[in-house]
Design an enzyme around this catalytic site. Sequence first.
Site, short mmCIF file in Angstrom:
data_model
loop_
_atom_site.label_atom_id
_atom_site.label_comp_id
_atom_site.label_asym_id
_atom_site.label_seq_id
_atom_site.Cartn_x
_atom_site.Cartn_y
_atom_site.Cartn_z
N HIS A 187 0.80 -1.22 0.00
CA HIS A 187 0.00 0.00 0.00
C HIS A 187 0.83 1.27 0.00
O HIS A 187 0.30 2.36 -0.19
CB HIS A 187 -0.96 0.02 1.19
CG HIS A 187 -2.11 -0.91 1.02
ND1 HIS A 187 -2.01 -2.25 1.28
CD2 HIS A 187 -3.38 -0.70 0.58
CE1 HIS A 187 -3.18 -2.83 1.02
NE2 HIS A 187 -4.02 -1.91 0.59
N GLY A 188 2.14 1.15 0.22
CA GLY A 188 2.96 2.34 0.17
C GLY A 188 4.32 2.07 0.80
O GLY A 188 4.44 1.24 1.70
#
Lengths: 458, 371
Positions: free
Chosen positions: A320-321
């Site tokens: 997600h990051g």
Amino acid sequence: MVFSSILFLFRFMPIAFGIYYLTPRRYKNAVLFVVSLIFYSWGEVRYLPIMIASTVVDYVASLGIERRRAKGFRGRGYLALSLCFNLGSLGFFKYSGFLAENLNALLGLNIPVLALTLPLGISFYTFQTMSYTIDVYREDVKAEHNFINFGAYVTLFPQLIAGPIVRYSDVARELKERTHTLEGVGKGIQTFIMGLGSKVLIANNIGSLWTRVSAMDFATVSTPLAWLGIMAFALQIYFDFSGYSLMAIGLGKMLGFEFPQNFNYPYISKSITEFWRRWHMTLGSWFREYVYIPLGGNRKGAARQYFNILVVWATTGLWHGASWNFVLWGLYFALFLCIEKAFLLKKLEKSRVLSHVYLLVLVLISWALFAITDFALLGQFFTRLFGGYAGSDWIYYLRNYGITFILGFLFSTPILRKVRDKLGENHLLVTVFCAVVFLMSVAYLVDSTYNPFLYFRF
Amino acid sequence: MKNVTKYLLTGFFALCIWGLFLADMLVPTRAFSELENRPLAQVPAFSARALFQNAYTLKYEEYVNDQFVGRDSWITLKSLGESALGKLENNGVIYGKQNQLFEEASTLDDRQLNKNVGYIQEFIQQYSNRNIALTIIPNSYAILEELLPEGLPVIDQKGIIQEQYARFAGEPVVICDITPTMLGHKDEYIYYRTDHHWTTQGAYLAYREYMEILGRKPVSLDQLSAHEVGDFYGTYYSKAKKWDAVPDVITWYDVETNGVTIDGKAVEGLYDHSMWEQRDKYKAFLHGNNGLMVIESGEEGAQGRILVFKDSYGNSLVPFLVKNFKEVHVVDLRYFNDVASLLEENSYDAIWVLYNFSSLATDQNLYKLVH
């Protein structure tokens, strides 16, 4: 390009769909390939070569695997080529800066941190194409020999930038022979409009509250406002993300494709286990299929299973990051999944009210971990959430966003779907509702002051 | 019937997508939006360079948005949607009671404010014998507090203004604090509903206060001949585009002049009358914002010379000063650079630094007072 823009709705759509419908069937995939490349490189021409390279590499790799297999080998080298290329480009663009920063901090090195813009949707399409070469390697699907068909699959614009993660096997048949019916198009339009409304009318509207709260000095935020803020973020990310998926699924239907469902009312879950069966379902099944099960899943004993869960969720978080808070966010879920697996799940399933409270509180806390990347600020925010700070700052925001909150809560449940099923999907009321949602969405896009694209980190 | 409703949505959607696309191609582009009071984006020029720097696609998207067919109606539709959602604001403009619009002011970055007030202090010390006065004009949200929506977080502007005034204790400056007077007249029409400025009536209160401090006799409003211009939709309206906003009325008064120059060039009178017909009517006062305006009064009994440093709030106040002073020099520091020579070449009976709070907190030009 993003779906929720005037440019997409009134330039790309009329032109691309016009050409697509008018083109004879055998050339439709070529049209899809070309318009998808234009869609992708609009706004960032320099990433066009990466997309084309990715298509070529996976095309060549899958054919290579097939050829080696005909000679009695397994084709490991070609699989490795595909994995290295996909994970390599993902690693280079998404994680190299993060890695360099951490190595610098840890070892006192001075590796220059490259300021790269993440190619749009890279986390989505690398996962998609990897699933294809792995499936070919495992003989779950046959390699695609037609480059145009394969190119159309990789670049297929509806699902290219924000999911759902469509596996090749999901659409293999439709790539070769799909039918276009007016009825299918109609269903697609309905789904697309619901997605557009979710994103433009609910996510953007409620999201501006979180943007405001997160810009405040947390030391002055009252406890009620902190909760309002994080609830706003929870609704924003749900309606934004599921809205994109719905738009993708709807556009897919309009083109004759059936994409897998990606969200199934996650906020009505009774446990974290259930939540992740309903949230971003195609990502969950990707990790289950290509990480969890190959690691041994639950077949190698309880200890190994817990370890596998931990690995899957740390990587899910990181997906997600490129930031530690996302890893923490993933591990947070792993912890509760393990606890539920050990003993809690059965109790939760019996409870009717408490399990929902349990789920919502835990998920809201997870969104704080997700939304605040700075650990010092995160700590400060948690003290506001649980410190019982009084104040009157929340009154205005509750009044300003009250109706939007109610709509958000309501539409997080299957109520609309139930009404539609009861009336029938072509009932005049359903049509009028969709038309109004569409017109209002256009109005909000024309005068948009807040229309963020949340997945630039993904 | 069943078959008709079956394809109704498809037909509607197709009509919207292709119909609006075609209409968009056919409708001529507009240069300026009266509703939003801003120029609209035009077709960008294509070049390979612009394409590769991603400037072309960005500008093209702006152009498509700005020129979208029926843009003003869509904006009104959104404004209706916001009302239906019970929203109390749009685009940073707060909907107050009695149709009063306000700007959002929940936080203040006071760095520029402190800097600017510092420049004023330096200026006063440098010209300590020049009879300087200072006024910070409060914003409508600080005065019309009762009209704000309940619970709206808003900075304590009145308190901050007092803190800033307190920095001048013992300095050779007259603090002309108009806040109490404005508060005393808060039930009158002293701020526009749809614009950030004060009305001419509000400006008059500040003028009267200052004249009393100087020991001069302020002109009384009923001695002046007034003109009214209706249908004024100001800057707040341009941002919020509230569908049911109530337009303002601008009042202006006849004042005799014997010659007005802007940066050395002669202009006709204190007002640009052509602007009353335009959207941005406030620009009629003093012909808008200009570097140095020199006004020769034609009024009987006017005497002495005054210098005013002002932002746009001053534009509707200056005409009153022309009643009392034979010569009025008006400086807008955004467009004027040589303060030192001006003060060297002219003697003034009074100097007035007259700034609105928001300008004082954001303007980047006050350093020119001393540099």
